[in-house]
Design a protein around this motif. Sequence first.
Motif, PDB file in Angstrom:
ATOM      1  N   VAL A  18       0.828  -1.202   0.000  1.00 33.60           N
ATOM      2  CA  VAL A  18       0.000   0.000   0.000  1.00 33.60           C
ATOM      3  C   VAL A  18       0.869   1.261   0.000  1.00 33.60           C
ATOM      4  CG1 VAL A  18      -0.237   0.090   2.521  1.00 33.60           C
ATOM      5  CG2 VAL A  18      -1.999   1.128   1.079  1.00 33.60           C
ATOM      6  N   ARG A  19       0.400   2.311  -0.689  1.00 32.09           N
ATOM      7  CA  ARG A  19       1.079   3.602  -0.714  1.00 32.09           C
ATOM      8  C   ARG A  19       0.054   4.680  -0.385  1.00 32.09           C
ATOM      9  NH1 ARG A  19       6.177   2.532  -0.218  1.00 32.09           N
ATOM     10  NH2 ARG A  19       6.607   4.689  -0.702  1.00 32.09           N
ATOM     11  N   ALA A  20       0.449   5.637   0.437  1.00 30.99           N
ATOM     12  CA  ALA A  20      -0.416   6.765   0.798  1.00 30.99           C
ATOM     13  C   ALA A  20       0.190   8.044   0.230  1.00 30.99           C
ATOM     14  CB  ALA A  20      -0.567   6.867   2.303  1.00 30.99           C
ATOM     15  N   MET A  21      -0.595   8.714  -0.564  1.00 27.47           N
ATOM     16  CA  MET A  21      -0.162   9.946  -1.212  1.00 27.47           C
ATOM     17  C   MET A  21      -0.839  11.128  -0.523  1.00 27.47           C
ATOM     18  SD  MET A  21       1.842   8.908  -3.387  1.00 27.47           S
ATOM     19  CE  MET A  21       2.342   7.381  -4.110  1.00 27.47           C
ATOM     20  N   PRO A  22      -0.326  12.304  -0.612  1.00 29.63           N
ATOM     21  CA  PRO A  22       0.752  12.710  -1.503  1.00 29.63           C
ATOM     22  C   PRO A  22       2.158  12.517  -0.927  1.00 29.63           C
ATOM     23  CG  PRO A  22      -0.179  14.633  -0.462  1.00 29.63           C
ATOM     24  CD  PRO A  22      -0.969  13.452   0.017  1.00 29.63           C
ATOM     25  N   MET A  23       2.302  11.998   0.282  1.00 34.56           N
ATOM     26  CA  MET A  23       3.620  11.869   0.902  1.00 34.56           C
ATOM     27  C   MET A  23       4.332  10.579   0.521  1.00 34.56           C
ATOM     28  SD  MET A  23       2.840  13.750   4.584  1.00 34.56           S
ATOM     29  CE  MET A  23       2.584  12.236   5.400  1.00 34.56           C
ATOM     30  N   ASP A  24       3.713   9.730  -0.291  1.00 35.23           N
ATOM     31  CA  ASP A  24       4.275   8.461  -0.738  1.00 35.23           C
ATOM     32  C   ASP A  24       4.760   7.606   0.441  1.00 35.23           C
ATOM     33  OD1 ASP A  24       4.873   6.486  -2.583  1.00 35.23           O
ATOM     34  OD2 ASP A  24       6.875   7.273  -2.991  1.00 35.23           O
ATOM     35  N   VAL A  58     -14.860  -6.394 -14.469  1.00 34.33           N
ATOM     36  CA  VAL A  58     -14.452  -7.720 -14.006  1.00 34.33           C
ATOM     37  C   VAL A  58     -14.722  -7.882 -12.503  1.00 34.33           C
ATOM     38  CG1 VAL A  58     -12.485  -9.311 -13.827  1.00 34.33           C
ATOM     39  CG2 VAL A  58     -12.684  -7.794 -15.797  1.00 34.33           C
ATOM     40  N   GLY A  59     -14.756  -6.778 -11.791  1.00 35.55           N
ATOM     41  CA  GLY A  59     -14.994  -6.827 -10.355  1.00 35.55           C
ATOM     42  C   GLY A  59     -13.750  -7.045  -9.523  1.00 35.55           C
ATOM     43  N   ASP A  60     -12.566  -6.843 -10.130  1.00 39.98           N
ATOM     44  CA  ASP A  60     -11.332  -7.070  -9.386  1.00 39.98           C
ATOM     45  C   ASP A  60     -10.609  -5.785  -9.005  1.00 39.98           C
ATOM     46  OD1 ASP A  60     -10.460  -6.341 -11.890  1.00 39.98           O
ATOM     47  OD2 ASP A  60      -9.024  -7.979 -12.102  1.00 39.98           O
ATOM     48  N   GLN A  61     -11.196  -4.636  -9.364  1.00 32.10           N
ATOM     49  CA  GLN A  61     -10.607  -3.356  -9.005  1.00 32.10           C
ATOM     50  C   GLN A  61     -11.714  -2.327  -8.857  1.00 32.10           C
ATOM     51  OE1 GLN A  61      -7.515  -1.969 -11.629  1.00 32.10           O
ATOM     52  NE2 GLN A  61      -6.875  -0.396 -10.213  1.00 32.10           N
ATOM     53  N   ALA A  62     -11.533  -1.426  -7.900  1.00 33.53           N
ATOM     54  CA  ALA A  62     -12.522  -0.378  -7.654  1.00 33.53           C
ATOM     55  C   ALA A  62     -11.805   0.893  -7.243  1.00 33.53           C
ATOM     56  CB  ALA A  62     -13.488  -0.806  -6.554  1.00 33.53           C
ATOM     57  N   SER A  63     -12.524   1.991  -7.367  1.00 30.02           N
ATOM     58  CA  SER A  63     -12.038   3.251  -6.820  1.00 30.02           C
ATOM     59  C   SER A  63     -13.163   3.833  -5.983  1.00 30.02           C
ATOM     60  CB  SER A  63     -11.622   4.214  -7.937  1.00 30.02           C
ATOM     61  OG  SER A  63     -12.737   4.551  -8.736  1.00 30.02           O
ATOM     62  N   ALA A  64     -12.773   4.539  -4.947  1.00 32.34           N
ATOM     63  CA  ALA A  64     -13.752   5.163  -4.058  1.00 32.34           C
ATOM     64  C   ALA A  64     -13.269   6.564  -3.722  1.00 32.34           C
ATOM     65  CB  ALA A  64     -13.917   4.339  -2.788  1.00 32.34           C
ATOM     66  N   ARG A  65     -14.233   7.491  -3.636  1.00 31.00           N
ATOM     67  CA  ARG A  65     -13.922   8.861  -3.257  1.00 31.00           C
ATOM     68  C   ARG A  65     -14.966   9.331  -2.254  1.00 31.00           C
ATOM     69  NH1 ARG A  65     -13.344   8.246  -8.382  1.00 31.00           N
ATOM     70  NH2 ARG A  65     -15.307   9.169  -9.009  1.00 31.00           N
ATOM     71  N   VAL A  66     -14.475  10.008  -1.212  1.00 32.41           N
ATOM     72  CA  VAL A  66     -15.402  10.500  -0.196  1.00 32.41           C
ATOM     73  C   VAL A  66     -14.802  11.714   0.522  1.00 32.41           C
ATOM     74  CG1 VAL A  66     -14.572   8.881   1.569  1.00 32.41           C
ATOM     75  CG2 VAL A  66     -16.850   9.849   1.768  1.00 32.41           C
ATOM     76  N   PRO A  67     -15.581  12.796   0.637  1.00 32.95           N
ATOM     77  CA  PRO A  67     -15.146  13.884   1.509  1.00 32.95           C
ATOM     78  C   PRO A  67     -15.393  13.471   2.959  1.00 32.95           C
ATOM     79  CG  PRO A  67     -17.255  14.421   0.506  1.00 32.95           C
ATOM     80  CD  PRO A  67     -16.825  13.096  -0.059  1.00 32.95           C
ATOM     81  N   LYS A 109      -8.734  -6.610  -5.791  1.00 29.88           N
ATOM     82  CA  LYS A 109      -9.056  -7.912  -5.212  1.00 29.88           C
ATOM     83  C   LYS A 109      -7.759  -8.696  -5.088  1.00 29.88           C
ATOM     84  CE  LYS A 109     -13.001 -10.153  -5.643  1.00 29.88           C
ATOM     85  NZ  LYS A 109     -14.140 -10.821  -6.290  1.00 29.88           N
ATOM     86  N   GLN A 110      -7.501  -9.175  -3.873  1.00 26.88           N
ATOM     87  CA  GLN A 110      -6.273  -9.915  -3.602  1.00 26.88           C
ATOM     88  C   GLN A 110      -6.625 -11.097  -2.710  1.00 26.88           C
ATOM     89  OE1 GLN A 110      -3.097  -8.157  -0.989  1.00 26.88           O
ATOM     90  NE2 GLN A 110      -2.015  -8.064  -2.941  1.00 26.88           N
ATOM     91  N   ASP A 111      -6.344 -12.284  -3.179  1.00 34.35           N
ATOM     92  CA  ASP A 111      -6.666 -13.505  -2.435  1.00 34.35           C
ATOM     93  C   ASP A 111      -8.144 -13.559  -2.043  1.00 34.35           C
ATOM     94  OD1 ASP A 111      -3.963 -14.292  -2.554  1.00 34.35           O
ATOM     95  OD2 ASP A 111      -3.495 -13.152  -0.742  1.00 34.35           O
ATOM     96  N   GLY A 112      -9.002 -13.103  -2.958  1.00 27.15           N
ATOM     97  CA  GLY A 112     -10.448 -13.160  -2.732  1.00 27.15           C
ATOM     98  C   GLY A 112     -11.024 -12.016  -1.922  1.00 27.15           C
ATOM     99  N   ASP A 113     -10.176 -11.144  -1.386  1.00 27.35           N
ATOM    100  CA  ASP A 113     -10.646 -10.008  -0.585  1.00 27.35           C
ATOM    101  C   ASP A 113     -10.334  -8.701  -1.289  1.00 27.35           C
ATOM    102  OD1 ASP A 113     -11.541 -11.519   1.656  1.00 27.35           O
ATOM    103  OD2 ASP A 113      -9.457 -11.708   2.335  1.00 27.35           O
ATOM    104  N   LEU A 114     -11.183  -7.697  -1.096  1.00 31.49           N
ATOM    105  CA  LEU A 114     -10.901  -6.358  -1.598  1.00 31.49           C
ATOM    106  C   LEU A 114     -10.006  -5.642  -0.590  1.00 31.49           C
ATOM    107  CD1 LEU A 114     -14.396  -5.379  -2.978  1.00 31.49           C
ATOM    108  CD2 LEU A 114     -12.346  -5.933  -4.289  1.00 31.49           C
ATOM    109  N   ARG A 115      -8.895  -5.089  -1.088  1.00 34.64           N
ATOM    110  CA  ARG A 115      -7.918  -4.422  -0.224  1.00 34.64           C
ATOM    111  C   ARG A 115      -7.502  -3.094  -0.846  1.00 34.64           C
ATOM    112  NH1 ARG A 115      -7.215  -7.485   3.973  1.00 34.64           N
ATOM    113  NH2 ARG A 115      -7.119  -9.719   3.707  1.00 34.64           N
ATOM    114  N   VAL A 116      -7.218  -2.119   0.003  1.00 41.28           N
ATOM    115  CA  VAL A 116      -6.764  -0.810  -0.455  1.00 41.28           C
ATOM    116  C   VAL A 116      -5.299  -0.920  -0.861  1.00 41.28           C
ATOM    117  CG1 VAL A 116      -6.348   1.590   0.199  1.00 41.28           C
ATOM    118  CG2 VAL A 116      -8.414   0.404   1.007  1.00 41.28           C
ATOM    119  N   GLN A 117      -5.026  -0.469  -2.098  1.00 41.65           N
ATOM    120  CA  GLN A 117      -3.656  -0.508  -2.609  1.00 41.65           C
ATOM    121  C   GLN A 117      -3.014   0.879  -2.596  1.00 41.65           C
ATOM    122  OE1 GLN A 117      -3.095  -1.353  -6.823  1.00 41.65           O
ATOM    123  NE2 GLN A 117      -1.413  -2.715  -6.263  1.00 41.65           N
TER     124      GLN A 117
END
Length: 132
Positions: A18-24, A58-67, A109-117
């Motif tokens: 996982v990477r957190a931006m903008p500080m990488d 395909v259901g193997d990637q998603a994006s989410a945005r929320v204030p 999707k990683q090993d059957g679970d959705l995870r934040v990358q």
Amino acid sequence: MAEDHDIAGILALTTEDVRAMPMDLDRRGIKGVLWRTFKYYGPMKILYPRPKIELNEVGDQASARVPFLIVKKEQTFPGLYQLRDDPLAWLEAIGDNADLYKLSLTIIKQDGDLRVQRTLIERFTGMGFDTE
């Protein structure tokens, strides 16, 4: 989990790379930022409208945005819950009373679970805050 200061629980929802931006930041850096945030706020609440989520075909990637905003636990904002399905009205109602942020997530999707990358946190500055 954040309201409970559960750093391990939050990180369990992420990929190992996982990477957190903008500080990488990597996992270790994210852990440090979360610890400092929790120490600063103490008992807290995180307020947000319903997130905007887009899932690929395909259901193997998603994006989410929320204030969202972080407030001391005892602080209240009457009427926000009723605005959870209208992010613009939610922002308008809260904007003058708190520090706002926007969280964008890339989820795989990683090993059957959705995870934040990947995460991106942006601070609200001025009238150009975009919920998209």
